[in-house]
Design a protein around this motif. Structure first.
Motif, mmCIF file in Angstrom:
data_model
loop_
_atom_site.group_PDB
_atom_site.id
_atom_site.type_symbol
_atom_site.label_atom_id
_atom_site.label_comp_id
_atom_site.label_asym_id
_atom_site.label_seq_id
_atom_site.Cartn_x
_atom_site.Cartn_y
_atom_site.Cartn_z
ATOM 1 N N ARG A 5 39.867 20.989 -41.826
ATOM 2 C CA ARG A 5 38.689 21.544 -42.504
ATOM 3 C C ARG A 5 38.238 22.837 -41.840
ATOM 4 O O ARG A 5 37.887 23.802 -42.522
ATOM 5 N N ARG A 6 38.251 22.860 -40.515
ATOM 6 C CA ARG A 6 37.816 24.071 -39.792
ATOM 7 C C ARG A 6 38.752 25.229 -40.077
ATOM 8 O O ARG A 6 38.313 26.351 -40.367
ATOM 9 N N GLY A 9 38.363 26.502 -43.621
ATOM 10 C CA GLY A 9 37.148 27.305 -43.700
ATOM 11 C C GLY A 9 37.339 28.684 -43.109
ATOM 12 O O GLY A 9 36.888 29.689 -43.675
ATOM 13 N N GLY A 35 25.332 27.244 -50.646
ATOM 14 C CA GLY A 35 25.267 26.338 -49.502
ATOM 15 C C GLY A 35 26.538 25.533 -49.327
ATOM 16 O O GLY A 35 26.997 25.313 -48.202
ATOM 17 N N TYR A 36 27.128 25.100 -50.436
ATOM 18 C CA TYR A 36 28.351 24.308 -50.342
ATOM 19 C C TYR A 36 29.507 25.159 -49.835
ATOM 20 O O TYR A 36 30.282 24.720 -48.981
ATOM 21 N N SER A 38 29.253 27.752 -47.955
ATOM 22 C CA SER A 38 28.957 27.986 -46.539
ATOM 23 C C SER A 38 29.393 26.803 -45.685
ATOM 24 O O SER A 38 29.993 26.968 -44.616
ATOM 25 N N GLU A 39 29.119 25.579 -46.147
ATOM 26 C CA GLU A 39 29.525 24.388 -45.403
ATOM 27 C C GLU A 39 31.044 24.257 -45.332
ATOM 28 O O GLU A 39 31.597 23.829 -44.326
ATOM 29 N N GLU A 41 33.169 26.821 -45.413
ATOM 30 C CA GLU A 41 33.629 27.859 -44.485
ATOM 31 C C GLU A 41 33.385 27.477 -43.025
ATOM 32 O O GLU A 41 34.115 27.910 -42.147
ATOM 33 N N ARG A 42 32.365 26.668 -42.767
ATOM 34 C CA ARG A 42 32.090 26.219 -41.396
ATOM 35 C C ARG A 42 32.838 24.940 -41.044
ATOM 36 O O ARG A 42 32.705 24.425 -39.939
ATOM 37 N N GLN A 44 32.424 21.974 -42.354
ATOM 38 C CA GLN A 44 31.555 20.799 -42.391
ATOM 39 C C GLN A 44 31.767 19.936 -43.621
ATOM 40 O O GLN A 44 31.399 18.772 -43.624
ATOM 41 N N LYS A 45 32.326 20.496 -44.663
ATOM 42 C CA LYS A 45 32.582 19.754 -45.900
ATOM 43 C C LYS A 45 34.024 19.948 -46.315
ATOM 44 O O LYS A 45 34.639 20.968 -46.048
#
Length: 103
Positions: A5-6, A9, A35-36, A38-39, A41-42, A44-45
């Protein structure tokens, strides 16, 4: 899974920045919440295949290029921690499938 995931992103963010797009522009073009994205790309999702396709289409970028870049990044991470796969995984070809040689 967190590593994947990281790295996904990171690749998506890099592609967006290289194209000079802001999160807001990508969000509007892909019709996905800012927001999604962004998550994602970080790291987190997780992104579904449909969402990835939408983001890639909005950036005019083939999904295969994104996945190839992620695979390369995973390979670098594996090398950094000393993970080595001795035999690559090969997919079986259906019976009767002919592959032309470049000879």
């Amino acid at each position: 899974m967190v590593l994947f995931r990281r790295l996904l992103g990171d690749v998506l963010r890099s592609a967006r920045v290289q194209r000079g797009m802001t999160l807001r522009e990508l969000s509007a073009e892909a019709r996905v919440s800012l927001g999604y994205i962004s998550e994602i790309e970080r790291g987190q999702k997780e992104a579904s295949s449909e969402l990835l396709a939408s983001l890639c289409q909005a950036m005019d970028l083939p999904l295969s290029d994104v996945l190839r870049d992620v695979a390369d990044a995973v390979s670098i991470e594996e090398a950094a921690v000393g993970l080595v796969v001795s035999t690559p995984i090969r997919t079986a070809r259906p019976a009767g499938d002919v592959v032309a040689s470049a000879a």
